[in-house]
Design a protein around this motif. Sequence first.
Motif: not given
Length: 566
Positions: A301-306, A330-335
Amino acid sequence: MSASTPTRPRPHPLAVTARVVMLALVAVLTLIATREVDQLWWIALLALAGVPALLAPTDRLLGPLSRAAEVVVLGLAASQVAAVATIGGPIGGLGASAVLPYLAVPVTVTALRRQFREGATLLAVTAATLLLSGALTEVGGERQLGQLGYLAVCAQWLLLAGLGLYAASTLHRVMAVRTEVKPQHQPYAEATRLLTQLRGVARQLPGATLDPGGISEHLLEELRTVTRADRAAVLSASGGGRLVVLAQVGVDRVDWETTLDADSAIADAWASQQPQTANRSQARSHRGGDVSALIVPLVAGVRTVGLVALEADVAQAYPAPVVAKVTALTRPAALRLEAALLFDEVRSLATNEERQRLAREIHDGVAQELVMVGYGIDNALATVHDDTEETAESLRTLRQEVTRVITELRLSLFELRSEVDRHGGLAAAIAEYARTVGASGGLRVHLSLDESTARLPAATEAELLRIAQEAVTNARKHAGASNLWVTCEVDPPYAQIEVSDDGQGIADQRPDGRYGLAIMAERAERIRGRLEIRPRQPSGTTVAVVLGTSPRRDNVRGSATAGEGK
């Protein structure tokens, strides 16, 4: 002392200003419409009718009567001004528009005071006055056309006032729902909805897919299939503006830069949410040479998680096409990682809350009852005569046992309430527990603490604390030891907790001690660590839990290899 007399409420400055401005506006419009100064006496009468409502706004009798008088005068004035304004003209409603804007004053007052029934009554009185006065007044040169125009204008202003009153009433109901119903019920309804969804997800997905470490390891394996990575890691945020290493791969143990306020590609990628490339290593322990580094933020979304950090020991290893391939993975892995981190946080919060609840129940329930039993035994001992020494000895033995159980309960309460402080760190929490338990068990505690400023993930720290607690408790209960050695070495992602005693060893331990060892093994497996149980020389037992590989061991191994080469 004289009794204080109640003070009357003063007119609100805004109310006074609004009435004055509206009266001035109506007066100007009346002069423009009629061109006769004599018609201003209606404006003066209108102002006089509103004085009681202005001076006594909270009076239950004067306020409504004054506002009713205003709308009656307003209706009479509208018909009179309309008649004067349309002399010589065919249409007779335009003059009423000069006076009727004042209708907004009493209607607005009732809306602000939330007296919507009074406002509707005022509109009805206004409509009746306008109809009656219009019927008795000659409006316009042609009576029929003048009356139609007059009625059209009056209906327009009454409709506008009614719509305004209805809008105010609706807004009041909406605000009442928001201020009363939502704070009481809406958060619980929202929490129930989210927790129900979380329960469904937890049931559908395997446990490994909700493990941040497992997701991170799988992502690194995927990335190494599309690009070269001699060293790679997935990092996530912790407290204090630092990152924690969730997983890493590579031939060397890497001390990654974990400070977000440092001058590094890691900090730039976190702040900009854009991939960053560099020609220098992001590891503080790297020895130099040609290096290509790629840091890709994991944005949900708008948040950096890692972040994903990749390094290759060659120049220009990450051109734009490679960056595109890495980003696509990495894009789908972020969620997925965000979901796992949230689930891990919810689970930790629920576990901590349950531990605190159990501690409260034990303290307020069985612990207090055992204390009262102990007091009862003390009272019985005080009344036992010398000729019943056998009974007295039995009571003393029972009192000692009750005291022992109370001590065990207090230690259990301390264990349940112990947590890793965000600022104190894991080593401090383990040291505090070891000192407290050792003092209660008559153990001499020897501490060796070595903890870096970097932190492990909160869930990992919690599991390591529980393993250390179980090891210390087993040594106190079952080992029969005199000394306890506790070693804590934390240098993320490496950690080693070691508890040793000089007791009788694990061969003769009771079943509950073996059950404790099984629990420690399960906890170590949950955080991808390894549990080591070995005898200590000349006596006792050593229990250790290890995460990752020690940098010191790597250095020693490297030196030994170099020596053999010589």
